[in-house]
Scaffold this motif. Sequence first.
Motif, PDB file in Angstrom:
ATOM      1  N   ILE A   1       0.879  -1.141  -0.024  1.00 16.46           N
ATOM      2  CA  ILE A   1      -0.142   0.105  -0.138  1.00 16.46           C
ATOM      3  C   ILE A   1       0.680   1.165   0.037  1.00 16.46           C
ATOM      4  CG2 ILE A   1      -0.122   0.135   2.512  1.00 16.46           C
ATOM      5  CD1 ILE A   1      -3.366   0.852   1.963  1.00 16.46           C
ATOM      6  N   ARG A   2       0.433   2.379  -0.536  1.00  8.71           N
ATOM      7  CA  ARG A   2       0.842   3.653  -0.729  1.00  8.71           C
ATOM      8  C   ARG A   2      -0.074   4.825  -0.601  1.00  8.71           C
ATOM      9  NH1 ARG A   2       4.649   0.716  -0.094  1.00  8.71           N
ATOM     10  NH2 ARG A   2       6.484   0.659  -1.116  1.00  8.71           N
TER      11      ARG A   2
ATOM     12  N   ASN B   1      -0.582  -5.894   4.148  1.00 11.52           N
ATOM     13  CA  ASN B   1       0.748  -5.326   3.398  1.00 11.52           C
ATOM     14  C   ASN B   1       1.965  -6.183   3.562  1.00 11.52           C
ATOM     15  OD1 ASN B   1       1.876  -2.693   2.255  1.00 11.52           O
ATOM     16  ND2 ASN B   1       3.204  -2.677   3.759  1.00 11.52           N
ATOM     17  N   THR B   2       2.576  -6.968   2.491  1.00  5.88           N
ATOM     18  CA  THR B   2       3.286  -7.914   2.437  1.00  5.88           C
ATOM     19  C   THR B   2       4.944  -7.289   2.151  1.00  5.88           C
ATOM     20  OG1 THR B   2       2.724  -8.499   0.357  1.00  5.88           O
ATOM     21  CG2 THR B   2       1.813  -9.794   2.235  1.00  5.88           C
ATOM     22  N   ALA B   3       5.338  -6.494   3.045  1.00  3.10           N
ATOM     23  CA  ALA B   3       6.559  -5.938   3.084  1.00  3.10           C
ATOM     24  C   ALA B   3       6.413  -4.425   2.867  1.00  3.10           C
ATOM     25  CB  ALA B   3       7.463  -6.547   2.133  1.00  3.10           C
ATOM     26  N   GLY B   4       7.280  -3.755   3.382  1.00  2.16           N
ATOM     27  CA  GLY B   4       7.275  -2.205   3.113  1.00  2.16           C
ATOM     28  C   GLY B   4       8.066  -1.548   4.502  1.00  2.16           C
TER      29      GLY B   4
ATOM     30  N   ASP C   1      -9.186 -27.984  -2.674  1.00  2.00           N
ATOM     31  CA  ASP C   1      -9.869 -29.122  -2.753  1.00  2.00           C
ATOM     32  C   ASP C   1      -9.420 -30.069  -1.468  1.00  2.00           C
ATOM     33  OD1 ASP C   1     -11.160 -28.545  -4.875  1.00  2.00           O
ATOM     34  OD2 ASP C   1      -9.908 -29.556  -6.367  1.00  2.00           O
ATOM     35  N   LEU C   2      -8.040 -30.007  -1.210  1.00  2.00           N
ATOM     36  CA  LEU C   2      -7.566 -30.859  -0.118  1.00  2.00           C
ATOM     37  C   LEU C   2      -8.262 -30.430   1.271  1.00  2.00           C
ATOM     38  CD1 LEU C   2      -4.106 -31.506  -1.392  1.00  2.00           C
ATOM     39  CD2 LEU C   2      -6.043 -33.110  -1.211  1.00  2.00           C
ATOM     40  N   GLY C   3      -8.722 -29.091   1.383  1.00  2.00           N
ATOM     41  CA  GLY C   3      -8.971 -28.443   2.577  1.00  2.00           C
ATOM     42  C   GLY C   3      -8.107 -27.489   3.075  1.00  2.00           C
ATOM     43  N   GLY C   4      -6.922 -26.980   2.307  1.00  2.00           N
ATOM     44  CA  GLY C   4      -5.989 -25.992   2.985  1.00  2.00           C
ATOM     45  C   GLY C   4      -6.484 -24.752   2.590  1.00  2.00           C
ATOM     46  N   THR C   5      -5.918 -23.829   3.695  1.00  2.84           N
ATOM     47  CA  THR C   5      -6.134 -22.150   3.463  1.00  2.84           C
ATOM     48  C   THR C   5      -5.591 -21.530   2.249  1.00  2.84           C
ATOM     49  OG1 THR C   5      -6.548 -22.341   5.899  1.00  2.84           O
ATOM     50  CG2 THR C   5      -5.814 -20.136   4.901  1.00  2.84           C
ATOM     51  N   VAL C   6      -6.642 -21.058   1.395  1.00  2.38           N
ATOM     52  CA  VAL C   6      -6.186 -20.120   0.072  1.00  2.38           C
ATOM     53  C   VAL C   6      -6.983 -18.944   0.379  1.00  2.38           C
ATOM     54  CG1 VAL C   6      -6.078 -20.126  -2.091  1.00  2.38           C
ATOM     55  CG2 VAL C   6      -5.518 -22.473  -1.116  1.00  2.38           C
ATOM     56  N   VAL C   7      -6.280 -18.105   0.350  1.00  2.00           N
ATOM     57  CA  VAL C   7      -6.760 -16.710   0.489  1.00  2.00           C
ATOM     58  C   VAL C   7      -6.627 -15.736  -0.723  1.00  2.00           C
ATOM     59  CG1 VAL C   7      -6.888 -16.366   2.915  1.00  2.00           C
ATOM     60  CG2 VAL C   7      -4.965 -15.596   1.740  1.00  2.00           C
ATOM     61  N   ALA C   8      -7.181 -14.621  -0.880  1.00  2.09           N
ATOM     62  CA  ALA C   8      -7.326 -13.843  -2.152  1.00  2.09           C
ATOM     63  C   ALA C   8      -6.383 -12.524  -1.661  1.00  2.09           C
ATOM     64  CB  ALA C   8      -8.647 -13.314  -2.633  1.00  2.09           C
ATOM     65  N   GLY C   9      -5.554 -12.527  -2.890  1.00  2.00           N
ATOM     66  CA  GLY C   9      -4.576 -11.275  -2.914  1.00  2.00           C
ATOM     67  C   GLY C   9      -4.199 -10.960  -4.323  1.00  2.00           C
ATOM     68  N   THR C  10      -3.142  -9.720  -4.488  1.00  2.00           N
ATOM     69  CA  THR C  10      -3.223  -9.199  -5.583  1.00  2.00           C
ATOM     70  C   THR C  10      -1.651  -8.872  -5.973  1.00  2.00           C
ATOM     71  OG1 THR C  10      -3.496  -6.954  -4.933  1.00  2.00           O
ATOM     72  CG2 THR C  10      -5.633  -8.164  -5.572  1.00  2.00           C
ATOM     73  N   ASP C  11      -1.151  -8.597  -5.154  1.00  4.70           N
ATOM     74  CA  ASP C  11       0.404  -8.037  -5.098  1.00  4.70           C
ATOM     75  C   ASP C  11       0.384  -6.784  -5.729  1.00  4.70           C
ATOM     76  OD1 ASP C  11       2.969  -8.049  -4.815  1.00  4.70           O
ATOM     77  OD2 ASP C  11       3.680  -9.256  -6.398  1.00  4.70           O
ATOM     78  N   THR C  12      -0.560  -5.792  -5.748  1.00  6.08           N
ATOM     79  CA  THR C  12      -0.675  -4.285  -6.182  1.00  6.08           C
ATOM     80  C   THR C  12       0.326  -3.751  -5.380  1.00  6.08           C
ATOM     81  OG1 THR C  12      -3.178  -4.594  -6.439  1.00  6.08           O
ATOM     82  CG2 THR C  12      -2.018  -2.366  -6.167  1.00  6.08           C
ATOM     83  N   PRO C  13       1.040  -2.910  -6.053  1.00  5.35           N
ATOM     84  CA  PRO C  13       0.823  -2.553  -7.530  1.00  5.35           C
ATOM     85  C   PRO C  13       1.782  -3.050  -8.358  1.00  5.35           C
ATOM     86  CG  PRO C  13       2.455  -1.032  -6.506  1.00  5.35           C
ATOM     87  CD  PRO C  13       1.903  -1.850  -5.431  1.00  5.35           C
TER      88      PRO C  13
ATOM     89  N   PHE D   1      -4.647  -2.979 -10.557  1.00  6.95           N
ATOM     90  CA  PHE D   1      -5.467  -1.836 -10.084  1.00  6.95           C
ATOM     91  C   PHE D   1      -5.791  -2.028  -8.816  1.00  6.95           C
ATOM     92  CE2 PHE D   1      -6.793  -2.661 -14.826  1.00  6.95           C
ATOM     93  CZ  PHE D   1      -6.454  -1.332 -15.161  1.00  6.95           C
ATOM     94  N   PRO D   2      -5.181  -1.165  -7.953  1.00  6.98           N
ATOM     95  CA  PRO D   2      -5.453  -1.198  -6.389  1.00  6.98           C
ATOM     96  C   PRO D   2      -7.133  -1.316  -6.065  1.00  6.98           C
ATOM     97  CG  PRO D   2      -4.767   0.940  -7.017  1.00  6.98           C
ATOM     98  CD  PRO D   2      -4.634  -0.035  -8.293  1.00  6.98           C
ATOM     99  N   GLY D   3      -7.295  -2.405  -5.232  1.00  8.39           N
ATOM    100  CA  GLY D   3      -8.715  -2.625  -4.996  1.00  8.39           C
ATOM    101  C   GLY D   3      -9.562  -3.499  -6.160  1.00  8.39           C
ATOM    102  N   MET D   4      -9.661  -3.050  -7.346  1.00 14.52           N
ATOM    103  CA  MET D   4     -10.281  -3.755  -8.240  1.00 14.52           C
ATOM    104  C   MET D   4      -9.472  -4.909  -8.683  1.00 14.52           C
ATOM    105  SD  MET D   4     -13.071  -2.791  -9.662  1.00 14.52           S
ATOM    106  CE  MET D   4     -14.139  -1.650  -8.437  1.00 14.52           C
ATOM    107  N   ALA D   5      -8.286  -4.915  -8.585  1.00 13.86           N
ATOM    108  CA  ALA D   5      -7.473  -6.252  -8.844  1.00 13.86           C
ATOM    109  C   ALA D   5      -8.206  -7.452  -7.970  1.00 13.86           C
ATOM    110  CB  ALA D   5      -6.016  -6.048  -8.732  1.00 13.86           C
TER     111      ALA D   5
END
Length: 446
Positions: A68-69, A86-89, A319-331, A337-341
Amino acid sequence: MAQRHYIITNATIIDVENELQFKGDIEIKGDKIHLIYKEHERLPKEVEKVDATGKFIIPGLIDMHCHIRDSFAPHYVASGVTTVRNTAGNVLQLENYKVAPTDAPIPRVYSADRMIDGPPGLWGPNSSGNFVTDNVEEAIQEVKRQVEVGADFIKVYGWISSDVMKAVVREAKRHGLEVSCDLIHSKEVNALEAAKLGVTWFEHASGFLQVLYPNWNTMAEQEEWDKIDWDNPDKERIEALCKEMLQYEVKLCPTIVITEQIEKFPNYWNPKNIVTESANDKEILGGLWENMIQHIDALKKQLGSITPFTKAVAKTYVDLGGTVVAGTDTPGGIWSFPGMALHRELEIFVDIGLTEMQALQAATIRAAQSISLYDIGVVGEHKLADLLILNENPLEDIRNTQNIYRIVKGGRIFTQEEVLATIPNPEEIEAKYLKFEKEFSEMMGS
């Protein structure tokens, strides 16, 4: 100022926790959901009503991987993304997000500090966002520093050695923090080795390829690339590896959208709405992305080609029951596109075989629970009033998450236009950035 108090009426509420939808009303007091009324329940007469007839309400979305910026922070909220990971900064640079009013038109932030990499550092030498070392003791001291300044988790990068990674994980666990890794460019440590060392999070589902193809990395000779059938991932081997990774309870944030945008260029996803048009302004992110496409051939080879493999890993792990979440690596990449991606990432999740409900959960309740945040990610009584009000039902078509009527952040109702009107001017952003860089350099004695 009087406490905010109103009721959103006549909406269809999508309950991602119990996987159902129902007609009802949501009473909001201050920044929280006070009560939820089922259809035909009597409402208090004295409370202000906000009519949402024909609308659909889901929790505010969570982007589980971004950088994020200030210049594009409002774009997240304008897209219905009310929280970001925020995955690093640099967490010190994000202090204004932590102290902002809960209803501010910027996202809530759960953040790592600067990433810990091995020499010479894929992103260069030590900086405010990057720490490079092959020394175990230096890495331990850096983890301690990050804990002191308030990092929510620790991020390690692809050129880190296994010895340093092991030390980082051990020190992070002493302080109750998880470790996340990006191993896309790793030559030494693969995903299975990192999992055995205790790394919890695998960004981009990275490091999996290096397990199956030990001689491959993004800088390998062409002959190693040619040994892999990129268009037809080996699903049996992927499933076997995912089963092994599941034993270590690792969590995946595949960020498929970032590599797919590169893979599809020049026919990348661009819905051309108020948020994407704003983000594409040259002074916000358009200039960055235009510069990136000068390297499109290298990007297509290094990142675009892995898209089918990442999709296969993500679907298999779900399918195996593992944790998978949604992210984008924006920008990162191009036109992320931040948010829309994040909305595109949800589309991709459905395209690879998840249901619409599963996709929503990956950006709401599953995302929140994966980082032990229980006040967000659901439409529930006594939870934070972070909501996305939609014109159409996302359970019928996940693309309907993009058809936004209003955003509720900390109980305050916004239009998209109102949020985007809060973007700070470039001069303010530049001055703030230079001031921070100077102060951080002085603080670190460099």
